[in-house]
Design a protein around this motif. Structure first.
Motif, PDB file in Angstrom:
ATOM      1  N   LYS A   1      -7.957  23.889  -0.470  1.00  0.00           N
ATOM      2  CA  LYS A   1      -7.889  23.372  -1.838  1.00  0.00           C
ATOM      3  C   LYS A   1      -6.449  23.173  -2.289  1.00  0.00           C
ATOM      4  CE  LYS A   1     -12.276  25.456  -3.269  1.00  0.00           C
ATOM      5  NZ  LYS A   1     -12.947  26.329  -4.256  1.00  0.00           N
ATOM      6  N   LEU A   2      -5.640  22.588  -1.416  1.00  0.00           N
ATOM      7  CA  LEU A   2      -4.216  22.398  -1.711  1.00  0.00           C
ATOM      8  C   LEU A   2      -4.010  21.532  -2.945  1.00  0.00           C
ATOM      9  CD1 LEU A   2      -1.440  23.162  -0.497  1.00  0.00           C
ATOM     10  CD2 LEU A   2      -1.473  20.942   0.653  1.00  0.00           C
ATOM     11  N   GLN A   3      -4.941  20.631  -3.229  1.00  0.00           N
ATOM     12  CA  GLN A   3      -4.803  19.765  -4.394  1.00  0.00           C
ATOM     13  C   GLN A   3      -4.864  20.537  -5.707  1.00  0.00           C
ATOM     14  OE1 GLN A   3      -7.208  19.690  -2.179  1.00  0.00           O
ATOM     15  NE2 GLN A   3      -9.237  19.399  -3.101  1.00  0.00           N
ATOM     16  N   GLU A   4      -5.312  21.802  -5.667  1.00  0.00           N
ATOM     17  CA  GLU A   4      -5.379  22.626  -6.867  1.00  0.00           C
ATOM     18  C   GLU A   4      -4.132  23.490  -7.038  1.00  0.00           C
ATOM     19  OE1 GLU A   4      -8.976  24.889  -6.883  1.00  0.00           O
ATOM     20  OE2 GLU A   4     -10.268  23.124  -6.592  1.00  0.00           O
ATOM     21  N   TRP A   5      -3.215  23.414  -6.096  1.00  0.00           N
ATOM     22  CA  TRP A   5      -1.973  24.191  -6.179  1.00  0.00           C
ATOM     23  C   TRP A   5      -0.922  23.393  -6.953  1.00  0.00           C
ATOM     24  CZ3 TRP A   5      -0.513  28.016  -1.891  1.00  0.00           C
ATOM     25  CH2 TRP A   5      -1.643  28.593  -1.333  1.00  0.00           C
ATOM     26  N   ARG A   6       0.085  24.110  -7.456  1.00  0.00           N
ATOM     27  CA  ARG A   6       1.223  23.438  -8.065  1.00  0.00           C
ATOM     28  C   ARG A   6       2.436  23.560  -7.155  1.00  0.00           C
ATOM     29  NH1 ARG A   6       5.619  24.881 -12.346  1.00  0.00           N
ATOM     30  NH2 ARG A   6       6.575  22.841 -12.525  1.00  0.00           N
ATOM     31  N   PHE A   7       3.075  22.427  -6.885  1.00  0.00           N
ATOM     32  CA  PHE A   7       4.281  22.398  -6.064  1.00  0.00           C
ATOM     33  C   PHE A   7       5.475  22.474  -7.006  1.00  0.00           C
ATOM     34  CE2 PHE A   7       1.071  21.150  -3.271  1.00  0.00           C
ATOM     35  CZ  PHE A   7       1.529  21.147  -1.965  1.00  0.00           C
ATOM     36  N   VAL A   8       6.130  23.636  -7.051  1.00  0.00           N
ATOM     37  CA  VAL A   8       7.217  23.855  -7.997  1.00  0.00           C
ATOM     38  C   VAL A   8       8.477  23.113  -7.568  1.00  0.00           C
ATOM     39  CG1 VAL A   8       8.734  25.599  -9.033  1.00  0.00           C
ATOM     40  CG2 VAL A   8       6.286  26.077  -8.720  1.00  0.00           C
ATOM     41  N   GLY A   9       8.833  23.220  -6.291  1.00  0.00           N
ATOM     42  CA  GLY A   9      10.058  22.590  -5.815  1.00  0.00           C
ATOM     43  C   GLY A   9      10.407  23.079  -4.426  1.00  0.00           C
ATOM     44  N   SER A  10      11.626  22.782  -3.983  1.00  0.00           N
ATOM     45  CA  SER A  10      12.050  23.139  -2.634  1.00  0.00           C
ATOM     46  C   SER A  10      13.463  23.692  -2.648  1.00  0.00           C
ATOM     47  CB  SER A  10      11.996  21.905  -1.721  1.00  0.00           C
ATOM     48  OG  SER A  10      12.989  20.963  -2.097  1.00  0.00           O
ATOM     49  N   SER A  11      13.746  24.520  -1.635  1.00  0.00           N
ATOM     50  CA  SER A  11      15.087  25.079  -1.461  1.00  0.00           C
ATOM     51  C   SER A  11      15.223  25.588  -0.032  1.00  0.00           C
ATOM     52  CB  SER A  11      15.327  26.228  -2.446  1.00  0.00           C
ATOM     53  OG  SER A  11      16.613  26.795  -2.269  1.00  0.00           O
ATOM     54  N   GLN A  12      16.326  25.248   0.619  1.00  0.00           N
ATOM     55  CA  GLN A  12      16.643  25.759   1.953  1.00  0.00           C
ATOM     56  C   GLN A  12      15.531  25.480   2.966  1.00  0.00           C
ATOM     57  OE1 GLN A  12      19.587  26.967   2.535  1.00  0.00           O
ATOM     58  NE2 GLN A  12      20.380  27.899   0.685  1.00  0.00           N
ATOM     59  N   GLY A  13      14.808  24.366   2.793  1.00  0.00           N
ATOM     60  CA  GLY A  13      13.748  24.012   3.722  1.00  0.00           C
ATOM     61  C   GLY A  13      12.404  24.641   3.417  1.00  0.00           C
ATOM     62  N   TRP A  14      12.327  25.426   2.328  1.00  0.00           N
ATOM     63  CA  TRP A  14      11.089  26.083   1.934  1.00  0.00           C
ATOM     64  C   TRP A  14      10.527  25.434   0.670  1.00  0.00           C
ATOM     65  CZ3 TRP A  14       8.898  30.248   4.604  1.00  0.00           C
ATOM     66  CH2 TRP A  14       9.693  30.774   5.633  1.00  0.00           C
ATOM     67  N   LEU A  15       9.205  25.487   0.540  1.00  0.00           N
ATOM     68  CA  LEU A  15       8.526  25.067  -0.681  1.00  0.00           C
ATOM     69  C   LEU A  15       8.117  26.301  -1.468  1.00  0.00           C
ATOM     70  CD1 LEU A  15       6.017  22.420   0.777  1.00  0.00           C
ATOM     71  CD2 LEU A  15       8.310  22.012  -0.130  1.00  0.00           C
ATOM     72  N   LEU A  16       8.269  26.240  -2.788  1.00  0.00           N
ATOM     73  CA  LEU A  16       7.694  27.274  -3.638  1.00  0.00           C
ATOM     74  C   LEU A  16       6.451  26.692  -4.290  1.00  0.00           C
ATOM     75  CD1 LEU A  16       9.371  30.002  -5.662  1.00  0.00           C
ATOM     76  CD2 LEU A  16       7.407  28.840  -6.624  1.00  0.00           C
ATOM     77  N   LEU A  17       5.318  27.320  -4.034  1.00  0.00           N
ATOM     78  CA  LEU A  17       4.029  26.861  -4.524  1.00  0.00           C
ATOM     79  C   LEU A  17       3.393  27.921  -5.405  1.00  0.00           C
ATOM     80  CD1 LEU A  17       2.566  25.727  -1.056  1.00  0.00           C
ATOM     81  CD2 LEU A  17       3.999  24.392  -2.584  1.00  0.00           C
ATOM     82  N   LEU A  18       2.548  27.482  -6.316  1.00  0.00           N
ATOM     83  CA  LEU A  18       1.698  28.383  -7.089  1.00  0.00           C
ATOM     84  C   LEU A  18       0.260  28.082  -6.698  1.00  0.00           C
ATOM     85  CD1 LEU A  18       3.435  28.138 -10.591  1.00  0.00           C
ATOM     86  CD2 LEU A  18       3.615  29.995  -8.937  1.00  0.00           C
ATOM     87  N   ASN A  19      -0.448  29.097  -6.191  1.00  0.00           N
ATOM     88  CA  ASN A  19      -1.811  28.869  -5.720  1.00  0.00           C
ATOM     89  C   ASN A  19      -2.789  28.699  -6.879  1.00  0.00           C
ATOM     90  OD1 ASN A  19      -2.327  31.453  -6.674  1.00  0.00           O
ATOM     91  ND2 ASN A  19      -2.406  32.387  -4.644  1.00  0.00           N
ATOM     92  N   GLN A  20      -4.078  28.673  -6.583  1.00  0.00           N
ATOM     93  CA  GLN A  20      -5.084  28.423  -7.623  1.00  0.00           C
ATOM     94  C   GLN A  20      -5.035  29.463  -8.737  1.00  0.00           C
ATOM     95  OE1 GLN A  20      -5.694  28.681  -4.249  1.00  0.00           O
ATOM     96  NE2 GLN A  20      -7.602  27.638  -3.728  1.00  0.00           N
ATOM     97  N   LYS A  21      -4.555  30.681  -8.414  1.00  0.00           N
ATOM     98  CA  LYS A  21      -4.452  31.747  -9.416  1.00  0.00           C
ATOM     99  C   LYS A  21      -3.059  31.846 -10.018  1.00  0.00           C
ATOM    100  CE  LYS A  21      -8.668  32.976  -8.337  1.00  0.00           C
ATOM    101  NZ  LYS A  21      -9.807  32.709  -9.256  1.00  0.00           N
ATOM    102  N   ALA A  22      -2.189  30.865  -9.726  1.00  0.00           N
ATOM    103  CA  ALA A  22      -0.820  30.794 -10.245  1.00  0.00           C
ATOM    104  C   ALA A  22       0.076  31.898  -9.686  1.00  0.00           C
ATOM    105  CB  ALA A  22      -0.808  30.823 -11.775  1.00  0.00           C
ATOM    106  N   ASP A  23      -0.231  32.411  -8.491  1.00  0.00           N
ATOM    107  CA  ASP A  23       0.650  33.373  -7.827  1.00  0.00           C
ATOM    108  C   ASP A  23       1.597  32.619  -6.895  1.00  0.00           C
ATOM    109  OD1 ASP A  23      -0.249  35.869  -8.886  1.00  0.00           O
ATOM    110  OD2 ASP A  23      -2.082  35.642  -7.708  1.00  0.00           O
ATOM    111  N   PRO A  24       2.906  32.979  -6.887  1.00  0.00           N
ATOM    112  CA  PRO A  24       3.900  32.214  -6.122  1.00  0.00           C
ATOM    113  C   PRO A  24       3.892  32.539  -4.633  1.00  0.00           C
ATOM    114  CG  PRO A  24       4.967  33.959  -7.374  1.00  0.00           C
ATOM    115  CD  PRO A  24       3.517  33.995  -7.753  1.00  0.00           C
ATOM    116  N   ILE A  25       4.048  31.499  -3.822  1.00  0.00           N
ATOM    117  CA  ILE A  25       4.087  31.607  -2.368  1.00  0.00           C
ATOM    118  C   ILE A  25       5.197  30.709  -1.845  1.00  0.00           C
ATOM    119  CG2 ILE A  25       2.841  31.035  -0.228  1.00  0.00           C
ATOM    120  CD1 ILE A  25       0.247  31.741  -1.672  1.00  0.00           C
ATOM    121  N   LEU A  26       5.936  31.189  -0.862  1.00  0.00           N
ATOM    122  CA  LEU A  26       6.922  30.365  -0.170  1.00  0.00           C
ATOM    123  C   LEU A  26       6.310  29.871   1.137  1.00  0.00           C
ATOM    124  CD1 LEU A  26      10.260  32.332  -0.637  1.00  0.00           C
ATOM    125  CD2 LEU A  26       9.762  30.042  -1.497  1.00  0.00           C
TER     126      LEU A  26
END
Length: 376
Positions: free
Chosen positions: A41-66
């Motif tokens: 369900k990647l379409q339900e995630w929020r893509f915050v941005g990128s840094s150093q080749g990594w993405l910072l994402l917020l999953n369906q529950k708005a918890d951050p993941i690199l």
């Protein structure tokens, strides 16, 4: 598929709708390719941005993941409930949360999409090596329409707030274990990340250039907004100021919102916000002043939701020199209209001030908005 692309050049990243893949556009090849993200369900995630080749994402529950989309490695960061401005969060029904912010007397109810949009403004990493205990993740988070700072490190149980004299942060930038934060003035705070808690080493209160002051009259706030970015280029510090017309007609004229109404139609004219100009200033560290520049000395800058970067254009096929590649990060308005948002993407040529499109997305809704990532 990936090997045919220059994997050290900036790539334009956007998720593929209804698929669990991430799509990349290569400047060198003018082509797209996809990588599997290994998340459902990647379409339900929020893509915050990128840094150093990594993405910072917020999953369906708005918890951050690199996530490193090129290796597939991911790291769970401390949860949303540990942010400095949050007292407590409770999921009352699926994807609906009761949130008690510390600055509010009463709790409010937010769905996951709204919480995702409110949580993090921007994120940067001090290094691409997340297994390094000295790696620091710094985020800008929103409090009452002002941006504050928090950080965590590998193994942290929560986010720790910090900040200096700047009331609201416009941008953040890491260069090794040194963090630079941008505020009004323009002023810059320099932070040492080598110690457990970020230590502010200095604040640079450089004189405001006359051109920047005059720009307030040329681009008045009732017709334009602005975005400020910090970028390192060849060991020089640049301030990049982006001017966005609030309502721009098809012929390029910036108009007032009232001018979008017509006598012959009940619906207003579609006049999306659009970037119209960039000004670039170089910091003279000795004289503590900003100098406007007309050339980037063969470099190209990449700004938007990403960790701002500079590259030498001749080393990256398909990349134009003395150009600013930008993506849409007008978070305040990006979701206000069904007809557009995420669309403000292009290439600004510093030499003649012209803007050329990067993708065919004129007046289209692009959700989530694309941004640049530099593989590492």
């Amino acid at each position: 598929m990936v090997s045919c692309f220059n994997m050290h050049s900036p790539l334009l990243m956007f998720p593929v709708k209804e698929e669990n893949n991430i799509c990349f556009f290569s400047l060198a090849n003018k082509r797209e390719f996809e990588l599997e993200a290994h998340f459902e369900k990647l379409q339900e995630w929020r893509f915050v941005g990128s840094s150093q080749g990594w993405l910072l994402l917020l999953n369906q529950k708005a918890d951050p993941i690199l996530l490193n989309p090129f290796s597939g490695i991911n790291f769970q960061l401390p949860g949303k409930e540990t942010f400095p401005h949050i007292h407590s969060i409770q999921e009352v029904i699926e994807d609906v949360f009761k949130v008690h912010f510390k600055y509010k007397k009463d709790s409010i109810f937010l769905d996951s999409k709204t919480l995702q949009k409110l949580l993090i403004v921007k994120a940067v990493l001090s290094t691409s090596r997340l297994c390094n205990t000295n790696c620091t993740v710094i985020v800008m988070y929103d409090v009452l329409c002002t941006s504050r700072l928090a950080f965590c490190r590998p193994g942290s149980s929560g986010w720790t707030g910090f900040g200096g004299e700047i009331q609201s942060y416009y941008d953040i930038l890491c260069n090794g274990n040194t963090l630079y934060t941008l505020g009004a003035g323009p002023s810059i705070e320099v932070w040492d990340l080598d110690e457990f808690f970020p230590r502010r080493k200095m604040i640079i209160q450089a004189s405001c250039p006359r051109n920047l002051t005059e720009a307030h009259q040329i681009y008045p706030s009732d017709l334009y907004s602005s975005k400020w970015y910090l970028v390192f280029s060849s060991w020089e510090m640049f301030l990049v100021v982006r001017y966005i017309g609030e309502f721009v007609r098809y012929d390029g004229e910036v108009v007032y919102e009232g001018d979008t109404l017509t006598d012959y139609s009940s619906n207003p004219l579609i006049c999306p916000y659009r970037t119209v100009q960039f000004h670039v200033y170089k910091l003279d560290f000795d004289q503590k002043t900003w100098l406007q520049v007309e050339s980037l000395n063969g470099c190209a800058l990449f700004v938007g939701g990403n960790h701002s970067v500079s590259v030498v254009a001749k080393d990256h096929p398909g990349c134009k020199s003395d150009a600013i590649y930008f993506t849409d990060d007008y978070w305040e308005r990006i979701d206000e209209d069904y007809s557009y948002g995420g669309h403000d993407i292009g290439i600004f040529k510093l030499g003649d001030g012209s803007i050329e499109p990067l993708l065919n997305c004129d007046q289209e809704k692009t959700e989530p908005p694309p941004f640049w990532i530099v593989p590492n």
